[in-house]
Structure formats: C-alpha cells, structure tokens
Write a protein that holds these residues in place. Structure first.
Motif, mmCIF file in Angstrom:
data_model
loop_
_atom_site.group_PDB
_atom_site.id
_atom_site.type_symbol
_atom_site.label_atom_id
_atom_site.label_comp_id
_atom_site.label_asym_id
_atom_site.label_seq_id
_atom_site.Cartn_x
_atom_site.Cartn_y
_atom_site.Cartn_z
ATOM 1 N N LEU A 1 -13.473 6.328 13.421
ATOM 2 C CA LEU A 1 -14.149 7.630 13.301
ATOM 3 C C LEU A 1 -15.648 7.538 13.574
ATOM 4 O O LEU A 1 -16.245 8.460 14.135
ATOM 5 N N ILE B 1 -7.471 -5.869 10.470
ATOM 6 C CA ILE B 1 -8.201 -4.769 9.834
ATOM 7 C C ILE B 1 -9.654 -5.140 9.585
ATOM 8 O O ILE B 1 -10.564 -4.407 9.950
ATOM 9 N N GLU B 2 -9.884 -6.293 8.989
ATOM 10 C CA GLU B 2 -11.249 -6.580 8.528
ATOM 11 C C GLU B 2 -11.486 -8.087 8.511
ATOM 12 O O GLU B 2 -10.682 -8.826 7.921
ATOM 13 N N LEU C 1 0.824 -1.218 0.000
ATOM 14 C CA LEU C 1 0.000 0.000 0.000
ATOM 15 C C LEU C 1 0.851 1.257 0.000
ATOM 16 O O LEU C 1 0.450 2.288 -0.522
ATOM 17 N N GLY D 1 -1.709 10.155 8.099
ATOM 18 C CA GLY D 1 -1.739 8.830 7.484
ATOM 19 C C GLY D 1 -3.123 8.211 7.536
ATOM 20 O O GLY D 1 -4.129 8.918 7.523
ATOM 21 N N LEU D 2 -3.146 6.887 7.650
ATOM 22 C CA LEU D 2 -4.402 6.152 7.507
ATOM 23 C C LEU D 2 -5.121 5.950 8.835
ATOM 24 O O LEU D 2 -4.510 5.913 9.891
ATOM 25 N N VAL D 3 -6.436 5.833 8.748
ATOM 26 C CA VAL D 3 -7.262 5.558 9.923
ATOM 27 C C VAL D 3 -8.411 4.632 9.498
ATOM 28 O O VAL D 3 -9.007 4.837 8.443
ATOM 29 N N PRO D 4 -8.703 3.593 10.268
ATOM 30 C CA PRO D 4 -9.861 2.757 9.931
ATOM 31 C C PRO D 4 -11.160 3.542 10.171
ATOM 32 O O PRO D 4 -11.223 4.326 11.124
ATOM 33 N N SER D 5 -12.157 3.347 9.332
ATOM 34 C CA SER D 5 -13.416 4.070 9.541
ATOM 35 C C SER D 5 -14.010 3.712 10.898
ATOM 36 O O SER D 5 -14.700 4.525 11.510
ATOM 37 N N GLN E 1 -7.546 8.826 3.258
ATOM 38 C CA GLN E 1 -6.916 8.450 4.530
ATOM 39 C C GLN E 1 -7.685 7.369 5.271
ATOM 40 O O GLN E 1 -7.231 6.877 6.296
ATOM 41 N N ILE E 2 -8.875 7.057 4.768
ATOM 42 C CA ILE E 2 -9.642 5.993 5.418
ATOM 43 C C ILE E 2 -9.153 4.661 4.873
ATOM 44 O O ILE E 2 -9.155 4.422 3.671
ATOM 45 N N LEU E 3 -8.695 3.834 5.798
ATOM 46 C CA LEU E 3 -7.997 2.608 5.429
ATOM 47 C C LEU E 3 -8.799 1.748 4.455
ATOM 48 O O LEU E 3 -8.254 1.229 3.481
ATOM 49 N N GLU E 4 -10.093 1.617 4.704
ATOM 50 C CA GLU E 4 -10.918 0.783 3.831
ATOM 51 C C GLU E 4 -10.913 1.305 2.399
ATOM 52 O O GLU E 4 -10.934 0.522 1.444
ATOM 53 N N LYS F 1 -8.501 3.004 0.964
ATOM 54 C CA LYS F 1 -7.163 2.715 0.453
ATOM 55 C C LYS F 1 -7.072 1.260 -0.008
ATOM 56 O O LYS F 1 -6.534 0.961 -1.071
#
Lengths: 299, 299
Positions: free
Chosen positions: A272, A95-96, A35, A265-269, B289-292, B294
């Motif tokens: 939020l 992550i998922e 990524l 950088g990145l953040v999981p939804s 920036q939302i990991l999903e 990306k």
C-alpha cells in the motif's frame, strides 16, 4: 526474526473433527502461529494461514501432513475444487526479513522431507519450480487425483521428490514459494457485466495486460453492480496503483467510473505504501523513513 | 509491548564530548533505544530520538537530565534557536499499542520527578498542558532563558511542578505529549516564491487553513524552485493526502503544478496508508487487514 507465511490447502472441508485435528497439529508447533483457517464444504477444502521462521514452519507442515495423511483418502474425496492430494498445495511466502531465495530453499527442504517421511511424490511450483513448465499450479494439477497415475507415467511428469507413482490415499503434493497474493476487486459505477469483462480482459496478463494480474468480470448481484475481480500475484512488479489507474482509464472508455475498490483479506503494508508514494509524488523516500521499520531495524 | 517515542531537545550543539556523554546517558538505559541524534552548531542545540515503553523511557530521560545539568550552563549559552533550559523540551509521542492518555500521564510523572530530583521548574505543554494557554510551546518559550525569571514572577506563569524561579544554570524545562510530527514539503514547478507563500498562507491553520498544518513558503536556491515547507502536527485529523490535494488546487490557481513532495525524516506507516486508501477508493478496509498488524496482534 524472519517471518515466512505458509498457506497450506488441504482436501477436507466437511468433517469438522478432522479439520480441528489439522488445526491442532499446526497450533501444537512452538514458534508457529496459526493466523487463520477457513473451510468450504462445497469445495471440500480448507485453507490454513500460518507464520513463523523457516525451521518451526517445516515442523508444523510436517505435523499437518501427518494428521492429513491419517484422516484423508482421496479415493473417496469429492468436491468442486481441483486437487491432487490430501495436502494439496503448500506455498511459502516471504513476509519480513527474509528473501524469496530462503523460501525457495525451504520449499525444497520440506518437499524432500515429506517425500521421504510419507512416500508422497512432491512437485515444486512457482518460484521453486525446477523448470518453467512447472511454475503454474494449474498445469501441475491438470487431470486431478483421478488422472494422476497416468500423468506421472507420461514423459516429463516425474516428481521432484519421492516415488514415481501417487501415494494410494494421499495422492501427490505441490510445494513451492511465491510472492504474497493480493485479492483486489474494483466495483464499477454500473451494472453492465460486459464492461467489467472487457476491462478484465484488458488488464490481465493472459490476454495481453499487466504481467502479474489475473482478472475476471463478475456481477455482484446483491448490490446490482459489475466488478473487476482480481488476483495480484506480485505487488512489487505490478503495483496496485497501476492496476487501479488502468482499470479507471479502461472504464472511462465506456463512460463508466470507479465506485470503490476493496482488498479481500490480508495485504502487506509494503503493497500500500507505494500507492501513497505514487499519488503524493513522493521523491527521495525510502523504507528506512518508515518509523516501524526503523524501530524494527534497531531492535 | 507499547512503543513511545521521545524527542528531547538539549541546549548543546557544539561541544562534541558533551553531546557524546548525553547520548551515552540514553544508551545506557536498558529497554530504551536511541534511534537517532543530530546537532546544529549554529542553533547550539541537539535533538535525540529515543523509543521504548513508559518505565524505561522515564529512566532514560532522568539520566539525560543528570548529564545535561552537570555540563550545560544557560548563563553562558548562545545560539540561534530559542530555549528556556538545558534540557529544553521533552515531548512524548504515542507510536504503537499506546494511547495519548498514557503519554500525557508519563509527561506529568516525568515532570514531577525532574522537578523534585533537580529543582528545575517544569511546564507541561501540548496534550499534557494544564490549561489552553500552555498548549503552544512558542508561548511558553517566549522571552527565553534570559527573560524567564521575570516571566515566572508574573501572573499565570507558575510552573506545573518545581520551584517558582528558574534553576540558576539549567533554567526550566517544557515536557509534554503530542502526536507524531511529520515534516512534509511540496516542491512547486516554479521558482516563484510569492506563489509558495500564498499557498502556505492558504493551507496553514494560523491564517485560516487546515487545523493541523504549519506552513511557510521558501525558496530552494540550489534547485531554483519554490517550496511549501510544512509541519503536519496531527496526521490522523489532517491527513497528508488532504494537504497535498489542497496545495495542488491552490497551485493550479496560479498556473503552477506540483513537481514532487518529500517527507523529511521519519513517518509512521499509519500516516501513509490513508493516502493509499483515499486514492484507491478503498472501502471496507481496516488496519486488521494489514499483514504486519495481524502478525503483531497474534504474537
């Protein structure tokens, strides 16, 4: 399909040809996506972000070790960032569609395999740690490569896998599982560094604050403002909104307000959405009501 | 892959065998997922939620029409809910990787095909409407099936596709494209219905409020509280947090606070993330920036 993220940190941030070979070793693995990757020459260190299911991730990490062990010699490595080995740290992050337990099992499986294939001692850390004294990366890494042989011969520092002494050129590796880490900064409506430092001390775990917050006060010179710079290490147990509200409350104590916040950088939804729930006072709301989850669940 | 949602409303909510045949017609289409369906006997109406790419959705909607036209006769249909036809309304909603323009084009393509295959007049509505007077579903449906023949022979009510008179048993259908609709209720810390009604009047578009809000004040008898019950028809242009804050402000005028809010049914995560951004004062934040996102972009 399960999605696990891995963010290997490698002790090479200067030689472009080596960094590209490391990236190519990951890209060449089917079922794994690279990524992002970035290098810091002063740290002499590169960070790769890859994602995939457990089995292909294991293949990619082994390929990365193969490329790194062939090109990196810690005996001649210099850089500002502390490090123990060629492939210094390898975290696995759920992550998922995957549990932390799966990532812990993957860390152990990869650790055992790396130790066997390359003769590199492996320490398991964070959620994968074999005992509490090995949870913190900083504790394992203390002494760095240069002090590693002495450290490993002292009581309590036998590795979880592999030989009882460092690999001559590749040192040791720290492999584990952890929650996604969120880099979260709050900019204050002031240039007073002392205020940012006092707030950081109030909210961070190490000095009495929230369990999953690391924080320091810094000055953002180009904007002439003070910032509370944070790492949130478990957004489920210490959610972002609670950190934000605590910083706001502490700032008010000094007559300071929040100018803005930022996620680096990145953040999981999933980190939020709870802020939306909190401020909108949403009740009887569940993840199955989020359309994207519903679409995934039924596919 | 693009994901479009369609939520056909069919004029049958009592005969279980017919409802199951309608559901089976959708389920039988490859590339389409039937996410949900529910029936209301007093409305004598069923609502199906399906998702897929444009081409398979068209096939599924045609299959649904075939099953509905064979089993439903509006001449003997009774129910509380206003309706014009056997398959009464078919909206297409852009969810992921697809624009509104694509959904508008799909509505026209499906409308033309339904008119040709079944001889049913089709009116296009909302974003697919051929002129402003046809945007609102309520305007097209006024007079219902019983008044449809007279309405269609009056000036301005020729259909967008198909014959100039209703289908004898299946009436007419309204097909279009719209943004996802969010059913959002705010429960007040009071049992005063008059307060809920005044707030609803203040926030809804029709009486001077926010552009994409429909609202009414209702009493939730079983909990003895007053509720502002809303439909948010465009969460991008009128975001949830702005509605929440306006209701809170209006309620304070009467000494009333918000007890809680609730989302009924599904909501896209893109409707909730902006609330997190707003309250956390997040700057320089983007969907990449939302990991999903990306993970999807790179797959």
């Amino acid at each position: 399909m399960a999605v696990i993220e891995s963010i290997p940190n490698v002790s090479e941030g200067r030689r472009g040809d080596v960094i590209e070979r490391l990236a190519a070793s990951i890209r060449g693995t089917p079922g794994v996506r690279l990524l992002d990757y970035s290098s810091d020459p002063s740290h002499n260190r590169s960070v790769f972000t890859l994602a995939g299911d457990a089995a292909p991730l294991k293949v990619a990490i082994e390929a990365l070790f193969e490329a790194a062990v062939a090109s990196i010699d810690l005996r001649v490595h210099q850089g500002e960032h502390p490090r123990l080995g060629a492939v210094d740290v390898v975290p696995f992050v759920p992550i998922e569609g995957v549990t932390m337990e799966t990532c812990v099992a993957l860390a152990a499986e990869v650790g055992r395999s790396i130790a066997e294939r390359f003769g590199i001692p492996v320490f398991l850390y964070e959620e994968a740690a074999s005992h509490p004294g090995r949870r913190n990366l900083e504790d394992i890494r203390r002494g760095e490569f240069e002090g590693l042989a002495a450290k490993m011969s002292s009581p309590g520092w036998a590795p979880d896998f592999g030989p009882a002494a460092p690999h001559p050129s590749a040192g040791a590796s720290v492999i584990g599982a952890r929650m996604p880490l969120i880099a979260y900064n709050i900019n204050l409506n002031t240039d007073r560094l002392d205020v940012a430092r006092k707030i950081a001390a109030a909210v961070r775990h190490s000095t009495g604050g929230l369990r999953f917050v690391k924080a320091m006060g810094v000055k953002v010179d180009e904007r002439n403002l003070a910032q509370v710079s944070m790492n949130l290490t478990n957004y489920q147990k210490t959610p972002i909104f609670r950190v934000f509200e605590m910083v706001k409350r502490e700032a008010a104590r000094y007559g300071v307000s929040i100018l803005e916040s930022e996620v680096v950088g990145l953040v999981p939804s999933a980190a939020l959405i709870p802020a939306a729930e909190y401020y909108l006072q949403l009740e009887r709301f569940g993840p199955e009501q989020i359309l994207e989850n519903k679409l995934k669940a039924d596919s």
